[in-house]
Structure formats: C-alpha cells, structure tokens
Design a protein around this motif. Structure first.
Motif, PDB file in Angstrom:
ATOM      1  N   HIS A 164     -13.168   5.414 -10.791  1.00  0.00           N
ATOM      2  CA  HIS A 164     -13.238   4.197  -9.981  1.00  0.00           C
ATOM      3  C   HIS A 164     -13.237   4.634  -8.522  1.00  0.00           C
ATOM      4  O   HIS A 164     -12.186   4.967  -7.967  1.00  0.00           O
ATOM      5  CB  HIS A 164     -12.044   3.296 -10.295  1.00  0.00           C
ATOM      6  N   LEU A 190       0.850   1.249  -1.368  1.00  0.00           N
ATOM      7  CA  LEU A 190       0.897   1.029  -2.818  1.00  0.00           C
ATOM      8  C   LEU A 190      -0.432   0.478  -3.336  1.00  0.00           C
ATOM      9  O   LEU A 190      -0.985   0.975  -4.315  1.00  0.00           O
ATOM     10  CB  LEU A 190       2.020   0.042  -3.156  1.00  0.00           C
ATOM     11  N   MET A 200      -2.252   4.196  -3.515  1.00  0.00           N
ATOM     12  CA  MET A 200      -1.730   4.469  -4.851  1.00  0.00           C
ATOM     13  C   MET A 200      -2.524   3.705  -5.920  1.00  0.00           C
ATOM     14  O   MET A 200      -2.140   3.722  -7.089  1.00  0.00           O
ATOM     15  CB  MET A 200      -0.241   4.155  -4.927  1.00  0.00           C
ATOM     16  N   HIS A 201      -3.581   3.018  -5.488  1.00  0.00           N
ATOM     17  CA  HIS A 201      -4.529   2.412  -6.412  1.00  0.00           C
ATOM     18  C   HIS A 201      -3.940   1.304  -7.298  1.00  0.00           C
ATOM     19  O   HIS A 201      -4.520   0.955  -8.318  1.00  0.00           O
ATOM     20  CB  HIS A 201      -5.121   3.501  -7.327  1.00  0.00           C
ATOM     21  N   LEU A 202      -2.772   0.774  -6.908  1.00  0.00           N
ATOM     22  CA  LEU A 202      -2.078  -0.190  -7.761  1.00  0.00           C
ATOM     23  C   LEU A 202      -2.903  -1.458  -7.945  1.00  0.00           C
ATOM     24  O   LEU A 202      -2.878  -2.090  -8.995  1.00  0.00           O
ATOM     25  CB  LEU A 202      -0.725  -0.525  -7.125  1.00  0.00           C
ATOM     26  N   ASP A 205      -5.540  -0.685 -10.619  1.00  0.00           N
ATOM     27  CA  ASP A 205      -5.094  -0.063 -11.865  1.00  0.00           C
ATOM     28  C   ASP A 205      -4.539  -1.104 -12.834  1.00  0.00           C
ATOM     29  O   ASP A 205      -4.502  -2.297 -12.534  1.00  0.00           O
ATOM     30  CB  ASP A 205      -4.013   0.979 -11.549  1.00  0.00           C
ATOM     31  N   ASN A 206      -4.082  -0.589 -13.974  1.00  0.00           N
ATOM     32  CA  ASN A 206      -3.395  -1.397 -14.976  1.00  0.00           C
ATOM     33  C   ASN A 206      -2.224  -2.146 -14.316  1.00  0.00           C
ATOM     34  O   ASN A 206      -1.385  -1.540 -13.656  1.00  0.00           O
ATOM     35  CB  ASN A 206      -2.865  -0.432 -16.048  1.00  0.00           C
ATOM     36  N   PHE A 241       0.367  -3.285 -15.414  1.00  0.00           N
ATOM     37  CA  PHE A 241       1.697  -2.992 -15.935  1.00  0.00           C
ATOM     38  C   PHE A 241       2.464  -2.050 -15.000  1.00  0.00           C
ATOM     39  O   PHE A 241       3.688  -2.134 -14.905  1.00  0.00           O
ATOM     40  CB  PHE A 241       1.593  -2.382 -17.332  1.00  0.00           C
ATOM     41  N   TYR A 242       1.743  -1.166 -14.274  1.00  0.00           N
ATOM     42  CA  TYR A 242       2.431  -0.281 -13.319  1.00  0.00           C
ATOM     43  C   TYR A 242       3.099  -1.109 -12.222  1.00  0.00           C
ATOM     44  O   TYR A 242       4.206  -0.803 -11.776  1.00  0.00           O
ATOM     45  CB  TYR A 242       1.446   0.713 -12.685  1.00  0.00           C
ATOM     46  N   ILE A 271       6.348  -2.526 -13.528  1.00  0.00           N
ATOM     47  CA  ILE A 271       7.438  -1.545 -13.483  1.00  0.00           C
ATOM     48  C   ILE A 271       8.021  -1.490 -12.073  1.00  0.00           C
ATOM     49  O   ILE A 271       9.239  -1.571 -11.871  1.00  0.00           O
ATOM     50  CB  ILE A 271       6.924  -0.145 -13.883  1.00  0.00           C
ATOM     51  N   LEU A 272       7.121  -1.390 -11.081  1.00  0.00           N
ATOM     52  CA  LEU A 272       7.572  -1.281  -9.700  1.00  0.00           C
ATOM     53  C   LEU A 272       8.298  -2.552  -9.263  1.00  0.00           C
ATOM     54  O   LEU A 272       9.361  -2.497  -8.630  1.00  0.00           O
ATOM     55  CB  LEU A 272       6.365  -1.009  -8.800  1.00  0.00           C
TER      56      LEU A 272
END
Lengths: 152, 219
Positions: free
Chosen positions: A13, A62, A66-68, A71-72, A74-75, A78-79
């Motif tokens: 990506h 972030l 950090m590609h949050l 991304d999925n 779900f990460y 968590i954060l």
C-alpha cells in the motif's frame, strides 16, 4: 527452524512521498506552535493547551507514519483501549491526591470544601524535624492551607 | 529451506505455520501493536508520577523546569521528528524496491538517533555538574525550594532516561534492519521487519512528543 517458502506476496500500500513530507512539515509547525504558546500564561489551561498540541502531533504520527489510518482497524482498537486505561490510571491517582484534604481526620468523613483542615498525619516522629517546612498538624489544628501550599 | 538460504531471492518468505502472506503480516503487526500497548503502559506509570507530583507541587515544577534548556529540547524534538520521516521514507523505498533509498534513510535515522543522544549527553552532564540530580544526590542550592526540587529532577531523569534507553535499543534495531536491507532481504512484496521496526521507532518519537512540553515547557 520453521520452513519458509517463497510465495507471491501482497501488493504494498504505497502513499505518495508528498504526504510524508507534508505531515513532517505539519509536525514542525506544531512544534513551533507549542514552543511559542508556552510563552503565554493561560493559567491552569496551559498544560491542557500543551497536551492538545502534543496529542495532535502524536495522532499525525500514528495515522500517517504508523499507517494506522490505512491498516486493520483492530490495531487502533488496541491503542485506544490502552489510552482509556492509562487515562483511568492517571485520573484516579490525581482524584485521590486531590481529595485527601477534604477528609475530616477526627470523624473520618468528608467535609464541605470551605472547611478544609490540615490532616497530614506523620507516621514517623522525626519527620517534622527532618522537614522544617511542615508545620505540626497537632498544634495547627485549624490551618486552612493544604499541607503542600506551605512552602513559601 | 533455512532463512539464510531464503534470503536474496525475490518474493514473500511465508513461514509454514501461516496459510497466506497477509495472515503472516497481520500476525506480526498485531504482535507489535500489543507490544507498543505495553510500552505505553510502562511510560504510563511515569506519566502518573509526573501528574501527581505536578498536581502537588505546581510552583516547584514551574521553577525547576527553568533549569532545562528549551532550545536543546526543541532541537531534539525536530531531530526525532525528522528521524520518523526518514523511517517512513525507508519503508517507501522498500515498497518500490529502491535498495539505496532504504539504506540511506535507515542510515540517516541512526545518525539522528545518535545526534539525539549526544545532545542528551550534554544536557545530562550539565545537570551532573550543577548538582541537579534526583533525591539524595541533589546539591544545587540556587533552585527555589531546594528541599523539594529533587522530586522534579527524579522524574526528569527517570522519564528521559527510560526514553534514552529506548533510543539506544532503537539504534540497534535500525542497524539490524540496515544489515538485512544490505543483504537484499526486503522487496516490494516483503518488508514487514522494516514496518515493525518503524512502528517501534515512531513510538519512541511519540513518547518524546509528550515529554518535551511536559518537562521543558511548563507554565
């Protein structure tokens, strides 16, 4: 050692490089802003303003670096959960410290805010000698200042 | 086939306990985010100590923070932000198969980490010489309310010290990534270690983003 097979991987990506440089520029601007804003005194709001700028900077790092954002999700969960529990940790500790002077040492119940009494009780008899800034709580029974505002 | 033999060949090195490459990438990222959550909580304990002591001694924090150099702190902030940029540029290079871009950006990141630590060394040695130290070792009499100023410097050294250890570990991780990139282990299909290492380095940056205003810019 586990076995490894070379296979066709997922396509990366890729974001345009300009996005990263723009975010870096924004981070520099926000750093300059937080240093500049610290020159002014907003009273108790100063820490809030500094933390707001820091949180914005952290969110940019972030989301983009950090590609949050891509991304999925779900990460992010968590954060987010981590920050919820961290806030509870900080909040309860500060609430505890902030409410100690509201407790009546004699009857061990809560007092109205305007009747705050000094309730510092030392476990060590030598502590008053070691800390001359601290007044004797027994002698100054009706000291309307909290134990921590006696320094000056 | 061992990892050593697998390196240097283009493609995605799929471990046998994973079904698909996406699953392997997701598993490694999930593990890293869980690790980052524990990292946030480690620093969280120190942030609680900071919050409570700042709440109890607002005047002390205001007076003691003047012994920190805002210019050095701001310089280190910019250095770490730039190092975060170089990490993402390294990943960008790996996504496009540009080996030189990966190597140079990782090298720049390590140089930034080193610069950060050198600046920190000068800040620390200045404080050692002035007796601005935690607890029993605090000997500076020019600070207002010297009997309690050691609290601020205890928190300062613990927070920046733990962060500094993370920077050192980051340099080791980045050097390892550089070594692997040099051995052609990454390609546009496989660059997970760069992403995972990058996530760690960005967290180190984020911690500093909070430490800088909390320690250097108190009002």
């Amino acid at each position: 050692m586990s076995h490894i097979h070379k296979v066709e991987g997922p396509a990366p990506h890729v974001l345009p490089v300009g996005v990263y440089w723009t975010v870096f520029g924004a981070l520099l601007c926000l750093t300059a802003l937080t240093v500049w804003v610290a020159e002014f005194d907003f009273g108790t709001m100063s820490t809030t303003v500094a933390l707001l700028v820091a949180t914005t900077k952290a969110s940019l790092v972030l989301a983009c670096f950090m590609h949050l954002w891509f991304d999925n999700k779900f990460y992010g969960v968590i954060l987010g959960a981590t920050f919820v529990f961290l806030s509870l940790f900080i909040l309860f500790c500060v609430m505890d410290e902030g409410s100690r002077t509201l407790i009546d040492p004699e009857r061990a119940n809560f007092l109205p805010r305007d009747q705050k009494v000094l309730q510092y009780k030392t476990d060590h008899p030598d502590e008053l000698a070691l800390r001359p800034g601290l007044k004797d709580p027994v002698k100054d029974e009706l000291n309307f200042e909290g134990p921590h505002s006696q320094e000056e | 086939m061992s990892i050593a033999k697998a390196s240097g060949v283009a493609g995605f090195p799929l471990h046998e306990h994973f079904e698909r490459p996406e699953q392997q990438v997701d598993a490694s990222k999930l593990g890293m985010w869980l690790f980052l959550a524990t990292e946030v909580l480690i620093f969280g304990g120190l942030f609680v100590a900071y919050a409570v002591y700042h709440y109890l001694h607002p005047e002390l924090f205001k007076a003691a923070h003047k012994f920190l150099d805002v210019r050095l702190g701001a310089f280190n902030t910019v250095v770490l932000l730039f190092s975060s940029l170089t990490v993402v540029l390294a990943i960008h290079g790996a996504q496009q198969g540009k080996k030189q871009m990966v190597l140079w950006n990782l090298f720049l990141t390590i140089v930034c980490a080193g610069t950060f630590l050198v600046v920190k060394y000068f800040e620390y040695s200045h404080k050692f010489h002035s007796g601005l130290l935690p607890g029993y070792y605090f000997t500076n009499a020019t600070v207002p309310s010297p009997d309690e100023a050691h609290i601020f410097f205890g928190i300062y050294f613990l927070m920046t010290g733990l962060h500094g250890i993370h920077v050192v570990i980051g340099m080791i991780v980045l050097s390892w990534l550089m070594f692997r990139a040099y051995r052609d282990e990454f390609n546009p299909q496989y660059y997970s270690p760069l992403e995972i290492g990058g996530l760690y380095w960005h967290l180190v940056d984020i911690i500093w983003i909070f430490l800088f205003p909390l320690l250097y810019l108190i009002r």
